[in-house]
Design a protein around this motif. Structure first.
Motif, PDB file in Angstrom:
ATOM      1  N   CYS A 148     -21.083  51.172 -77.431  1.00  0.00           N
ATOM      2  CA  CYS A 148     -21.838  51.037 -78.690  1.00  0.00           C
ATOM      3  C   CYS A 148     -21.381  52.077 -79.708  1.00  0.00           C
ATOM      4  N   TRP A 149     -21.266  53.320 -79.278  1.00  0.00           N
ATOM      5  CA  TRP A 149     -20.894  54.372 -80.216  1.00  0.00           C
ATOM      6  C   TRP A 149     -19.419  54.294 -80.573  1.00  0.00           C
ATOM      7  N   LYS A 150     -18.613  53.750 -79.668  1.00  0.00           N
ATOM      8  CA  LYS A 150     -17.191  53.624 -79.971  1.00  0.00           C
ATOM      9  C   LYS A 150     -16.974  52.715 -81.174  1.00  0.00           C
ATOM     10  N   LEU A 151     -17.836  51.723 -81.340  1.00  0.00           N
ATOM     11  CA  LEU A 151     -17.722  50.823 -82.489  1.00  0.00           C
ATOM     12  C   LEU A 151     -17.760  51.583 -83.803  1.00  0.00           C
ATOM     13  N   ALA A 152     -18.541  52.663 -83.842  1.00  0.00           N
ATOM     14  CA  ALA A 152     -18.698  53.422 -85.085  1.00  0.00           C
ATOM     15  C   ALA A 152     -17.402  54.104 -85.499  1.00  0.00           C
ATOM     16  N   THR A 153     -16.499  54.320 -84.562  1.00  0.00           N
ATOM     17  CA  THR A 153     -15.244  55.007 -84.875  1.00  0.00           C
ATOM     18  C   THR A 153     -14.176  54.049 -85.387  1.00  0.00           C
ATOM     19  N   LEU A 154     -14.476  52.755 -85.359  1.00  0.00           N
ATOM     20  CA  LEU A 154     -13.475  51.750 -85.736  1.00  0.00           C
ATOM     21  C   LEU A 154     -13.717  51.260 -87.161  1.00  0.00           C
ATOM     22  N   PRO A 155     -12.662  50.995 -87.903  1.00  0.00           N
ATOM     23  CA  PRO A 155     -12.836  50.434 -89.247  1.00  0.00           C
ATOM     24  C   PRO A 155     -13.613  49.118 -89.200  1.00  0.00           C
ATOM     25  N   GLY A 156     -14.709  49.052 -89.945  1.00  0.00           N
ATOM     26  CA  GLY A 156     -15.538  47.851 -89.979  1.00  0.00           C
ATOM     27  C   GLY A 156     -16.498  47.719 -88.821  1.00  0.00           C
ATOM     28  N   GLY A 157     -16.604  48.759 -87.972  1.00  0.00           N
ATOM     29  CA  GLY A 157     -17.457  48.648 -86.785  1.00  0.00           C
ATOM     30  C   GLY A 157     -18.772  49.386 -86.867  1.00  0.00           C
ATOM     31  N   ALA A 158     -19.013  50.130 -87.974  1.00  0.00           N
ATOM     32  CA  ALA A 158     -20.203  50.984 -88.040  1.00  0.00           C
ATOM     33  C   ALA A 158     -21.507  50.198 -87.973  1.00  0.00           C
ATOM     34  N   SER A 159     -21.601  49.104 -88.728  1.00  0.00           N
ATOM     35  CA  SER A 159     -22.860  48.342 -88.733  1.00  0.00           C
ATOM     36  C   SER A 159     -23.119  47.709 -87.374  1.00  0.00           C
ATOM     37  N   LEU A 160     -22.070  47.195 -86.747  1.00  0.00           N
ATOM     38  CA  LEU A 160     -22.234  46.632 -85.401  1.00  0.00           C
ATOM     39  C   LEU A 160     -22.638  47.702 -84.400  1.00  0.00           C
ATOM     40  N   SER A 161     -22.152  48.923 -84.589  1.00  0.00           N
ATOM     41  CA  SER A 161     -22.533  50.013 -83.705  1.00  0.00           C
ATOM     42  C   SER A 161     -24.042  50.256 -83.753  1.00  0.00           C
ATOM     43  N   HIS A 162     -24.606  50.243 -84.947  1.00  0.00           N
ATOM     44  CA  HIS A 162     -26.057  50.445 -85.070  1.00  0.00           C
ATOM     45  C   HIS A 162     -26.826  49.262 -84.470  1.00  0.00           C
ATOM     46  N   ALA A 163     -26.356  48.037 -84.711  1.00  0.00           N
ATOM     47  CA  ALA A 163     -27.023  46.868 -84.118  1.00  0.00           C
ATOM     48  C   ALA A 163     -26.959  46.919 -82.606  1.00  0.00           C
ATOM     49  N   CYS A 164     -25.817  47.351 -82.085  1.00  0.00           N
ATOM     50  CA  CYS A 164     -25.639  47.468 -80.642  1.00  0.00           C
ATOM     51  C   CYS A 164     -26.612  48.495 -80.062  1.00  0.00           C
ATOM     52  N   ALA A 165     -26.751  49.638 -80.732  1.00  0.00           N
ATOM     53  CA  ALA A 165     -27.694  50.653 -80.263  1.00  0.00           C
ATOM     54  C   ALA A 165     -29.124  50.114 -80.269  1.00  0.00           C
ATOM     55  N   ALA A 166     -29.454  49.320 -81.292  1.00  0.00           N
ATOM     56  CA  ALA A 166     -30.792  48.720 -81.345  1.00  0.00           C
ATOM     57  C   ALA A 166     -31.005  47.777 -80.168  1.00  0.00           C
ATOM     58  N   GLU A 167     -29.987  46.995 -79.825  1.00  0.00           N
ATOM     59  CA  GLU A 167     -30.088  46.101 -78.661  1.00  0.00           C
ATOM     60  C   GLU A 167     -30.339  46.895 -77.384  1.00  0.00           C
ATOM     61  N   ALA A 168     -29.624  48.009 -77.245  1.00  0.00           N
ATOM     62  CA  ALA A 168     -29.807  48.840 -76.052  1.00  0.00           C
ATOM     63  C   ALA A 168     -31.237  49.378 -75.974  1.00  0.00           C
ATOM     64  N   HIS A 169     -31.773  49.807 -77.101  1.00  0.00           N
ATOM     65  CA  HIS A 169     -33.157  50.298 -77.114  1.00  0.00           C
ATOM     66  C   HIS A 169     -34.139  49.184 -76.739  1.00  0.00           C
ATOM     67  N   MET A 170     -33.913  47.967 -77.242  1.00  0.00           N
ATOM     68  CA  MET A 170     -34.865  46.887 -77.009  1.00  0.00           C
ATOM     69  C   MET A 170     -34.841  46.369 -75.574  1.00  0.00           C
ATOM     70  N   LEU A 171     -33.776  46.646 -74.831  1.00  0.00           N
ATOM     71  CA  LEU A 171     -33.795  46.299 -73.414  1.00  0.00           C
ATOM     72  C   LEU A 171     -34.926  47.020 -72.701  1.00  0.00           C
ATOM     73  N   HIS A 172     -35.350  48.161 -73.262  1.00  0.00           N
ATOM     74  CA  HIS A 172     -36.430  48.948 -72.669  1.00  0.00           C
ATOM     75  C   HIS A 172     -37.642  49.015 -73.581  1.00  0.00           C
ATOM     76  N   LYS A 173     -37.735  48.009 -74.492  1.00  0.00           N
ATOM     77  CA  LYS A 173     -38.910  47.837 -75.350  1.00  0.00           C
ATOM     78  C   LYS A 173     -39.159  49.052 -76.240  1.00  0.00           C
ATOM     79  N   ARG A 174     -38.092  49.735 -76.665  1.00  0.00           N
ATOM     80  CA  ARG A 174     -38.260  50.908 -77.520  1.00  0.00           C
ATOM     81  C   ARG A 174     -38.073  50.491 -78.983  1.00  0.00           C
ATOM     82  N   ALA A 175     -39.044  49.772 -79.492  1.00  0.00           N
ATOM     83  CA  ALA A 175     -38.943  49.251 -80.858  1.00  0.00           C
ATOM     84  C   ALA A 175     -38.885  50.362 -81.892  1.00  0.00           C
ATOM     85  N   SER A 176     -39.607  51.451 -81.662  1.00  0.00           N
ATOM     86  CA  SER A 176     -39.628  52.541 -82.637  1.00  0.00           C
ATOM     87  C   SER A 176     -38.268  53.207 -82.770  1.00  0.00           C
ATOM     88  N   GLU A 177     -37.458  53.179 -81.713  1.00  0.00           N
ATOM     89  CA  GLU A 177     -36.112  53.735 -81.778  1.00  0.00           C
ATOM     90  C   GLU A 177     -35.104  52.707 -82.275  1.00  0.00           C
TER      91      GLU A 177
END
Length: 405
Positions: free
Chosen positions: A123-152
């Protein structure tokens, strides 16, 4: 007249044989298609092992089939190839999906390590790639929601949408976040916005269908699942969602068979296929699917109960009791398992134990009249007419509109 009767019997036999052959052919198509896709992807890699695009496609095929370790190995290899830069973002995104799938299906003791891999790795590796920053944040949100962490997850979604307004992945996970937060109208709108922006993708249709199902709108949910299957008729998740909710057991069987063929480790789909086969009276096949589900990860007590119900219908009360006990070891107050236990006791003639268990089962799920109905029938079968009448009175008075089917 004799010749006419013989002719009719022959034609019946021919028609029956053709039906069996056609059914076998129909069921073999998904298996052949899945095998062909994987074989074709492997062949493409074998022809050009330096092609990152071929490696990416094989990784996708393996992930969808539930072969997560193999997918991870291939995608990591693809990421090291000379031409990987042209496919860097899709490769990193697919690697992240594998990590998230591993996290979702990990045994409890391994969740933390997968969480670290998903967030600190792909997920964080996406942020280092050109055009990957927004997907990196979406990916992190998906990881949080696997554990129902909506606030994060919410701040990650905001960052993703600030960088790429309308980003599909962010809109989909936003739907789940809003749903968990109780903002139901906004959640539905997020799913619908994502679906309308990319109707050829399945994730938003699946999210919308699950949301509608949870909010007691099953017909509309089935419509959303139909659109998911129309978008990608080989997606095991879409096939499972639709197959588990259509009213026709025959169609459910076909859809769920295709889902488990595409992903043999899909425990929930095996269990739902067992339910559909059981409803059709195909108990031997249903038992096979229930046992297949129990060999997968994330075993649910319903799967043990399903196997026990099938065994009980086959006259195997002692084995059914073992399934009920296995389910109750997972969840001690599981209403379906308690009902199975009561029915098994009744079948063995232990009517007093059965009566108590029927009452407990109903107490655990008071919107389900099945324990009362089973209690009435079981008491009649065991020569307890007075108690049978008491169960029947409670069933008819408490559920006057209820009927079998």
């Amino acid at each position: 007249a004799v010749h006419r009767l013989l002719h009719e019997e022959v034609m019946k036999h021919v028609a029956s044989s053709l039906l069996v052959a056609a059914t076998a052919l129909f069921l073999s198509v998904p298996a052949s298609a899945q095998a062909h896709r994987e074989a074709a992807a492997r062949d493409a890699v074998a022809r050009n092992r330096a092609d990152a695009a071929a490696s990416l496609e094989l990784g996708r095929v393996l992930r969808r089939a539930g072969k997560l370790d193999a997918a991870l190995t291939e995608l990591r290899r693809g990421s090291t190839l000379a031409n990987a830069r042209a496919h860097a973002v899709p490769l990193a995104r697919e690697l992240a999906k594998v990590h998230l799938d591993q996290q979702q299906h990990a045994p409890p003791g391994r969740v933390a390590s997968f969480r670290h891999a998903a967030r600190a790795g792909a997920c964080w590796k996406l942020a280092t790639l050109p055009g990957g920053a927004s997907l990196s944040h979406a990916c992190a949100a998906e990881a949080h929601m696997l554990h129902k962490r909506a606030s994060e997850a919410a701040p990650e979604i905001a960052k993703a949408l600030a960088l790429t307004p309308g980003l599909y992945e962010a809109r989909v996970v936003q739907g789940y976040v809003r749903w968990q937060d109780g903002a139901l109208a906004e959640a539905e709108q997020s799913f619908r916005d994502a679906a309308s922006s990319a109707p050829q993708r399945t994730e938003a249709w699946l999210g919308l269908g699950r949301f509608l199902l949870a909010t007691s709108r099953k017909p509309q949910a089935v419509e959303a699942f139909e659109k998911a299957v129309a978008a990608d008729g080989d997606d095991p998740d879409a096939l499972f969602a639709l197959g588990a909710n259509v009213t026709s057991s025959e169609r459910a069987t076909a859809l769920l068979r295709q889902a488990v063929t595409g992903r043999p480790t899909f425990g929930a789909a095996h269990a739902s296929l067992g339910e559909a086969l059981s409803a059709l009276g195909r108990l031997h096949e249903a038992e096979q699917e229930a046992r297949a589900a129990l060999q997968c990860t994330g075993v649910d007590p319903d799967w043990h109960s399903l196997l026990g119900e099938i065994l009980l219908r086959r006259g195997m009360a002692d084995e059914a009791m073992k399934s009920a006990e296995a389910a109750l070891r997972l969840v001690s107050n599981h209403a379906r398992a308690k009902l199975l236990q009561a029915d098994a006791w009744s079948s063995r003639g232990d009517i007093d134990l059965a009566i108590e268990a029927w009452q407990v089962s109903f107490g655990l799920a008071r919107t389900n009249p099945a324990p009362l109905v089973h209690g009435a029938l079981g008491c009649l079968a065991n020569n307890r007419p007075t108690t049978a009448k008491a169960f029947a009175d409670r069933a008819t008075q408490g559920f006057p509109q209820w009927g079998p089917g």
